[in-house]
Structures are given as structure tokens and as C-alpha cells.
Write a protein that holds these residues in place. Structure first.
Motif, PDB file in Angstrom:
ATOM      1  N   GLY A 218       0.627  -1.367   0.044  1.00  0.00           N
ATOM      2  CA  GLY A 218      -0.017   0.247  -0.209  1.00  0.00           C
ATOM      3  C   GLY A 218       0.809   1.276   0.162  1.00  0.00           C
ATOM      4  O   GLY A 218       2.378   1.114   0.106  1.00  0.00           O
ATOM      5  N   ALA A 219       0.510   2.300   0.088  1.00  0.00           N
ATOM      6  CA  ALA A 219       0.854   4.301   0.140  1.00  0.00           C
ATOM      7  C   ALA A 219       2.258   3.932   1.411  1.00  0.00           C
ATOM      8  O   ALA A 219       2.767   4.401   1.149  1.00  0.00           O
ATOM      9  N   ASP A 220       1.135   3.233   2.575  1.00  0.00           N
ATOM     10  CA  ASP A 220       1.613   3.911   3.726  1.00  0.00           C
ATOM     11  C   ASP A 220       2.994   2.712   3.877  1.00  0.00           C
ATOM     12  O   ASP A 220       3.440   2.689   4.923  1.00  0.00           O
ATOM     13  N   ALA A 221       2.738   1.406   3.046  1.00  0.00           N
ATOM     14  CA  ALA A 221       4.020   0.378   3.016  1.00  0.00           C
ATOM     15  C   ALA A 221       5.598   0.783   3.875  1.00  0.00           C
ATOM     16  O   ALA A 221       5.828   1.589   3.253  1.00  0.00           O
ATOM     17  N   ARG A 222       5.582  -0.316   5.144  1.00  0.00           N
ATOM     18  CA  ARG A 222       7.026  -0.040   5.717  1.00  0.00           C
ATOM     19  C   ARG A 222       7.528  -1.509   5.150  1.00  0.00           C
ATOM     20  O   ARG A 222       7.286  -2.476   5.807  1.00  0.00           O
ATOM     21  N   TRP A 223       8.885  -1.384   4.988  1.00  0.00           N
ATOM     22  CA  TRP A 223      10.346  -3.090   4.208  1.00  0.00           C
ATOM     23  C   TRP A 223      11.263  -2.321   4.453  1.00  0.00           C
ATOM     24  O   TRP A 223      11.209  -0.743   4.153  1.00  0.00           O
ATOM     25  N   LEU A 224      11.802  -3.253   4.623  1.00  0.00           N
ATOM     26  CA  LEU A 224      13.904  -3.598   4.921  1.00  0.00           C
ATOM     27  C   LEU A 224      14.146  -3.787   3.448  1.00  0.00           C
ATOM     28  O   LEU A 224      14.256  -5.030   3.958  1.00  0.00           O
ATOM     29  N   PRO A 225      14.895  -3.135   2.822  1.00  0.00           N
ATOM     30  CA  PRO A 225      15.461  -3.918   1.595  1.00  0.00           C
ATOM     31  C   PRO A 225      17.495  -4.950   2.156  1.00  0.00           C
ATOM     32  O   PRO A 225      17.051  -4.745   3.376  1.00  0.00           O
ATOM     33  N   ARG A 226      16.644  -6.078   1.742  1.00  0.00           N
ATOM     34  CA  ARG A 226      18.770  -6.990   2.536  1.00  0.00           C
ATOM     35  C   ARG A 226      19.807  -6.223   1.524  1.00  0.00           C
ATOM     36  O   ARG A 226      20.874  -6.429   2.509  1.00  0.00           O
ATOM     37  N   THR A 227      19.651  -5.027   1.400  1.00  0.00           N
ATOM     38  CA  THR A 227      20.910  -4.262   0.709  1.00  0.00           C
ATOM     39  C   THR A 227      22.082  -3.399   1.639  1.00  0.00           C
ATOM     40  O   THR A 227      20.821  -3.012   2.693  1.00  0.00           O
ATOM     41  N   ALA A 228      23.026  -3.032   2.036  1.00  0.00           N
ATOM     42  CA  ALA A 228      23.490  -2.754   2.738  1.00  0.00           C
ATOM     43  C   ALA A 228      23.287  -1.251   3.017  1.00  0.00           C
ATOM     44  O   ALA A 228      23.057  -0.806   1.930  1.00  0.00           O
ATOM     45  N   GLY A 229      22.961  -0.720   4.488  1.00  0.00           N
ATOM     46  CA  GLY A 229      22.438   0.636   4.755  1.00  0.00           C
ATOM     47  C   GLY A 229      21.075   1.512   5.229  1.00  0.00           C
ATOM     48  O   GLY A 229      20.242   1.869   4.757  1.00  0.00           O
ATOM     49  N   LEU A 230      21.125  -0.133   6.172  1.00  0.00           N
ATOM     50  CA  LEU A 230      19.938   0.194   7.030  1.00  0.00           C
ATOM     51  C   LEU A 230      19.600   1.628   6.976  1.00  0.00           C
ATOM     52  O   LEU A 230      20.673   2.274   7.902  1.00  0.00           O
ATOM     53  N   ALA A 231      18.244   2.406   7.251  1.00  0.00           N
ATOM     54  CA  ALA A 231      18.676   4.293   8.158  1.00  0.00           C
ATOM     55  C   ALA A 231      18.576   3.532   9.466  1.00  0.00           C
ATOM     56  O   ALA A 231      17.983   2.455  10.113  1.00  0.00           O
ATOM     57  N   LEU A 251      30.358  -2.843   4.841  1.00  0.00           N
ATOM     58  CA  LEU A 251      29.474  -3.549   4.046  1.00  0.00           C
ATOM     59  C   LEU A 251      30.454  -4.050   3.060  1.00  0.00           C
ATOM     60  O   LEU A 251      30.695  -5.325   2.874  1.00  0.00           O
ATOM     61  N   ALA A 252      30.058  -3.871   1.978  1.00  0.00           N
ATOM     62  CA  ALA A 252      31.295  -3.384   1.321  1.00  0.00           C
ATOM     63  C   ALA A 252      32.637  -4.330   0.786  1.00  0.00           C
ATOM     64  O   ALA A 252      32.581  -5.442  -0.235  1.00  0.00           O
ATOM     65  N   ARG A 253      33.202  -3.339   1.775  1.00  0.00           N
ATOM     66  CA  ARG A 253      34.551  -4.265   1.804  1.00  0.00           C
ATOM     67  C   ARG A 253      34.427  -5.603   2.623  1.00  0.00           C
ATOM     68  O   ARG A 253      36.081  -7.143   2.543  1.00  0.00           O
ATOM     69  N   LEU A 254      33.443  -5.943   3.983  1.00  0.00           N
ATOM     70  CA  LEU A 254      33.498  -7.162   4.249  1.00  0.00           C
ATOM     71  C   LEU A 254      32.861  -8.100   3.581  1.00  0.00           C
ATOM     72  O   LEU A 254      33.149  -9.553   3.775  1.00  0.00           O
ATOM     73  N   GLY A 268      28.425  -3.474  19.373  1.00  0.00           N
ATOM     74  CA  GLY A 268      27.727  -2.425  19.770  1.00  0.00           C
ATOM     75  C   GLY A 268      25.677  -2.733  19.621  1.00  0.00           C
ATOM     76  O   GLY A 268      25.558  -3.830  20.686  1.00  0.00           O
ATOM     77  N   CYS A 269      25.041  -2.482  19.175  1.00  0.00           N
ATOM     78  CA  CYS A 269      23.589  -2.609  19.302  1.00  0.00           C
ATOM     79  C   CYS A 269      23.498  -3.705  18.238  1.00  0.00           C
ATOM     80  O   CYS A 269      22.702  -3.883  17.621  1.00  0.00           O
ATOM     81  N   GLY A 270      24.637  -4.080  17.581  1.00  0.00           N
ATOM     82  CA  GLY A 270      24.623  -4.883  16.547  1.00  0.00           C
ATOM     83  C   GLY A 270      24.816  -4.735  15.042  1.00  0.00           C
ATOM     84  O   GLY A 270      24.140  -5.904  14.500  1.00  0.00           O
ATOM     85  N   SER A 271      25.080  -3.039  14.607  1.00  0.00           N
ATOM     86  CA  SER A 271      24.249  -2.665  13.448  1.00  0.00           C
ATOM     87  C   SER A 271      25.128  -4.014  12.285  1.00  0.00           C
ATOM     88  O   SER A 271      24.430  -4.711  10.952  1.00  0.00           O
ATOM     89  N   VAL A 272      25.845  -3.910  12.463  1.00  0.00           N
ATOM     90  CA  VAL A 272      26.566  -4.590  11.304  1.00  0.00           C
ATOM     91  C   VAL A 272      27.135  -5.739  11.087  1.00  0.00           C
ATOM     92  O   VAL A 272      27.212  -6.568   9.844  1.00  0.00           O
ATOM     93  N   ALA A 273      27.349  -6.628  12.085  1.00  0.00           N
ATOM     94  CA  ALA A 273      26.747  -7.735  11.939  1.00  0.00           C
ATOM     95  C   ALA A 273      24.972  -8.433  11.923  1.00  0.00           C
ATOM     96  O   ALA A 273      25.202  -9.351  11.010  1.00  0.00           O
ATOM     97  N   ILE A 274      24.092  -7.787  11.994  1.00  0.00           N
ATOM     98  CA  ILE A 274      22.490  -8.054  11.682  1.00  0.00           C
ATOM     99  C   ILE A 274      22.304  -7.551  10.330  1.00  0.00           C
ATOM    100  O   ILE A 274      22.045  -8.381   9.328  1.00  0.00           O
ATOM    101  N   GLU A 275      23.495  -6.680   9.278  1.00  0.00           N
ATOM    102  CA  GLU A 275      23.235  -6.085   7.998  1.00  0.00           C
ATOM    103  C   GLU A 275      23.636  -7.589   7.004  1.00  0.00           C
ATOM    104  O   GLU A 275      23.691  -7.796   6.800  1.00  0.00           O
ATOM    105  N   TRP A 276      24.860  -8.311   8.145  1.00  0.00           N
ATOM    106  CA  TRP A 276      25.587  -9.226   7.451  1.00  0.00           C
ATOM    107  C   TRP A 276      25.280 -10.458   7.568  1.00  0.00           C
ATOM    108  O   TRP A 276      24.735 -10.798   5.754  1.00  0.00           O
ATOM    109  N   LEU A 277      24.081 -10.679   8.569  1.00  0.00           N
ATOM    110  CA  LEU A 277      23.012 -11.577   8.549  1.00  0.00           C
ATOM    111  C   LEU A 277      22.366 -11.315   7.545  1.00  0.00           C
ATOM    112  O   LEU A 277      21.618 -12.638   6.416  1.00  0.00           O
TER     113      LEU A 277
END
Length: 409
Positions: A218-231, A251-254, A268-277
Motif C-alpha cells: 500500500g501507499a504506507d508500506a514499510r519494508w526493509l531491503p537486504r542491501t546494506a545501509g538500513l536507516a 559491508l562492501a569491504r567485508l 554495540g547494538c549489532g548493526s554491522v553483524a545484523i546487516e551481514w546476516l
């Protein structure tokens, strides 16, 4: 391994809702000649009563899986739903017993049956299981135009999926529940995610159900891509995290790929590891973090963002690195020291990637020395964001980050 142990003695036979009638001639011979039958009670009930030993899966299932090798020398058949190597018991058995001692006879999987019922190609579908996995696993797969085939945990799962989709702006997605496919009790229900509860009111959905979803945003859809760089606001954090643009460059280098293991040191809050997964199926990550409150944030973020498999460990590098499995890549985002870099270099195998970020002058000096001694790429990363200044706008610079990226020869 002795020659005797190379003869398959354990057969894993897929069986559908049509029971013995759906087995191939080869599978039927294996079942008929078995000394011991193992499976869910529903599967064992397909076999007419006789004097053979029958073992129903206990809870937890691992108690019996750990014992199965004790039956070596007898003809053992494990009965499993559909294809035992599709999120089935096959993988767990292979962890205990060499494949040379096993025979696999699959039946049509729930995924293939559901795709056939829907007229969808499996190659165009995301195949998901919610057995033993949180509902948030869907965050990896829900996006505009996605086709999902989902193995339900039980009869409550379709309603939970409908609520999840609706709350995220995918309420017009078409949902179909397919239960007991291939058997006399086969049923099918269809509705949009938004109307699912209303359309299925008073109709009990069986536990043995597969859910087919055609995602409509829908117009208000919220979803998350699997490419690196989540907000940054996709994560719970205390302000000290690898920020969006810098994280994407890390992530591009890893270079995550299926099966690869990351050490995230100072997670920390796990942001790099989570985006890796999230970046590739089958990736693994160990996060090392000394602060309990940050470990808790990392665990919550991993679950919410669909990768609860993040392995979060208390400790401080380099001491906490001792005994860890060999990584394919290492990210050091906190606690930069020459000793931690040396331990990471030693742990990596040939082709392993190391990425280190420094913000302070002291940690930057460590990277300058590492670059001098080992080579690699040294990069200064600076990001500025437009912000309001009275009636106008101007650039506000974030603290620059020095990145050292290195690949082990």
C-alpha cells in the motif's frame, strides 16, 4: 571408517498426507524391511500395526537424534514430512551420521505442493519456515511484489502473518492457507491480509498448513531491503553505532556470502553483524560486546530484523577471541588496539577480510601503523547531512571515520 559402516543402514523416507499409497516402490521396500521405525506419531500411524520397534520423536527431538547412531547395524527408517532436506530432519541427522551411511527418499515438499496448487513457479518464490523461528523472520522477505510460501508453526500462524502484513502496509496482499495437502482432509482458504480474520472467523485452521502470500504494498508500506545501509532508526541504539553510510561502506569491504562467518568486535547494538546476516542466506556472525545493555539491544535488533541467529557474546577483545571458530571476515568497530588487530589477522584464513574503523586520533594512529606494516587500503570517510539553520539549510558534518580494509594473502 570401516567398510561395514559405509553400507547405508539409516533411510530417511519422505511421506505425504496420502501415506503409504504415495510412496515409491523403493521407499515402500525400505519401510517394509525396516527393523526400527522412527517419526512423528502422525507418520507412524500410517504404518499398519506390527511387532517392530517404533519410536516417536520426543520433545526436544535432539534427545533421540543424539541416540540414533546407537542403532547402527540395524535397518532403521526415519519417516519425515515431504522432503526431509527442506527444513526437515535431514540436516540434523547429517550432523550426527556420515551421508555414506544414509539413504534419502524425498516425497513432494509442502513448498512444491503449494506452488503447484497456486500455479506459481518455485524459482519465483521466497521459501520461508516459521517453525521454531520468530514471526519477524518475515522482515527478510516481505517487499512489493514478493511471492512467499511459508511453513506455519501451527494453526495460529496465518492470523499472525495477516496481522504482521497489515500493520506494515501490506494489508491488500492475497493470502491462501493450504492445509493437509495431498490428503483426504485437504482444505484451502483465501482472503486478503486485511480481511483474513473476518473471512476465516469460525473456521479452525489446521496446524499442518502452508501459507501462500502475494505481497501487495500500500501507499504506507514499510519494508526493509537486504542491501546494506538500513536507516539508523531501524535499530535500537544509544547513539554509539556505525552510522548508515559508513556501515554500508564497511559491508562492501567485508563481502558477506552464504556460509561465511563474521566476527563483529565491539558489536554495540549489532548493526554491522545484523546487516551481514541479512545480506546473504546462511551467513553467520559472532558479536563481541562487553556491555550488557548493548548486548540486549543487539539481541532485540537481531530478532526484530529477522536474523535471530546472531551469536552475541560477552567479553572484550582480544581475550574474548580465544577459541572462536575461524572467521571469514572481521569488523572492529570498537576497542581498536594493535593487539586486537594482531589477533584478528592471525585468526583469518587466506582471503579473509579485515575492516577496522577509527574515530579518535589515538585509534587512527593504530591504523596508520597497521597500514604501514601490512598494506591494504586506508580511507577517510566523511558524511555531512543537510539541517535547518533558521529559515535556511546548511551542512552539518558527522565525525569523520578512518577505515582500514585489508585482505589476508
Amino acid at each position: 571408517m570401516s567398510a561395514a559402516n559405509r553400507t547405508p543402514w539409516l533411510s530417511v523416507v519422505g511421506i505425504g498426507e496420502d501415506g503409504l499409497a504415495g510412496l515409491s516402490a523403493t521407499a515402500r521396500v525400505l519401510v517394509d524391511d525396516a527393523d526400527i521405525l522412527i517419526g512423528g506419531q502422525r507418520h507412524l500411524d500410517f504404518i499398519p500395526a506390527d511387532n517392530r520397534q517404533r519410536l516417536a520423536w520426543p520433545s526436544p527431538m535432539s534427545e533421540l537424534i543424539d541416540r540414533i547412531k546407537e542403532f547402527r547395524g540395524q535397518a532403521v527408517v526415519v519417516l519425515a514430512s515431504g522432503d526431509p532436506l527442506w527444513y526437515g530432519v535431514g540436516r540434523k541427522l547429517l550432523a550426527q551420521i556420515p551421508e555414506t551411511e544414509m539413504t534419502f527418499i524425498p516425497a513432494p515438499s509442502a513448498f512444491s505442493l503449494a506452488a503447484a496448487r497456486m500455479g506459481w513457479t518455485m524459482a519465483g518464490c521466497q521459501l520461508v519456515t516459521l517453525h521454531g523461528r520468530p514471526l519477524y523472520t518475515l522482515s527478510l522477505h516481505v517487499h512489493p511484489g514478493a511471492y512467499l510460501l511459508i511453513l506455519a508453526r501451527d494453526g495460529t500462524t496465518p492470523g499472525a502473518v495477516a496481522t504482521y502484513l497489515t500493520e506494515r502496509g501490506f494489508g491488500e496482499s492475497e493470502m491462501t492457507t493450504l492445509s493437509h495437502m495431498g490428503g483426504q482432509q485437504e482444505t484451502r482458504l483465501s482472503a486478503t491480509a486485511r480481511t483474513f480474520a473476518e473471512q476465516t472467523a469460525g473456521q479452525a485452521i489446521p496446524d499442518l498448513t502452508t501459507i501462500a502470500v502475494a505481497c501487495v504494498a500500500g501507499a504506507d508500506a514499510r519494508w526493509l531491503p537486504r542491501t546494506a545501509g538500513l536507516a539508523d532508526d531501524a535499530f535500537r541504539h544509544d547513539g554509539k553505532m556505525t552510522k548508515r553510510e559508513i556501515r554500508a561502506l564497511a559491508l562492501a569491504r567485508l563481502m558477506p556470502h552464504p556460509g561465511a562467518l563474521l566476527w563483529d568486535i565491539g558489536a554495540g547494538c549489532g548493526s554491522v553483524a545484523i546487516e551481514w546476516l541479512r545480506a546473504a542466506d546462511g551467513t553467520r556472525a559472532i558479536g563481541i560486546e562487553p556491555l550488557a545493555e548493548r548486548r540486549a539491544m543487539a539481541a532485540a535488533n537481531a530478532a526484530t530484523l529477522g536474523v535471530p541467529r546472531l551469536d552475541i557474546r560477552a567479553g572484550k577483545a582480544p581475550e574474548a577471541l580465544a577459541g572462536l571458530p575461524q572467521p571469514d571476515a572481521v569488523f572492529i568497530g570498537g576497542g581498536v588496539s594493535a593487539e586486537t588487530i594482531a589477533a584478528s589477522i592471525s585468526a583469518l584464513g587466506s582471503g579473509g577480510r579485515l575492516v577496522v574503523h577509527a574515530v579518535t586520533l589515538e585509534s587512527e594512529a593504530v591504523l596508520l601503523a597497521a597500514h604501514k606494516n601490512h598494506g591494504g587500503d586506508l580511507t577517510r570517510l566523511a558524511v555531512s547531512r543537510a539541517e535547518t539553520i533558521g529559515a535556511y539549510h546548511g551542512w552539518r558534518a558527522a565525525m569523520p571515520v578512518t577505515q582500514w580494509a585489508w585482505v589476508k594473502p
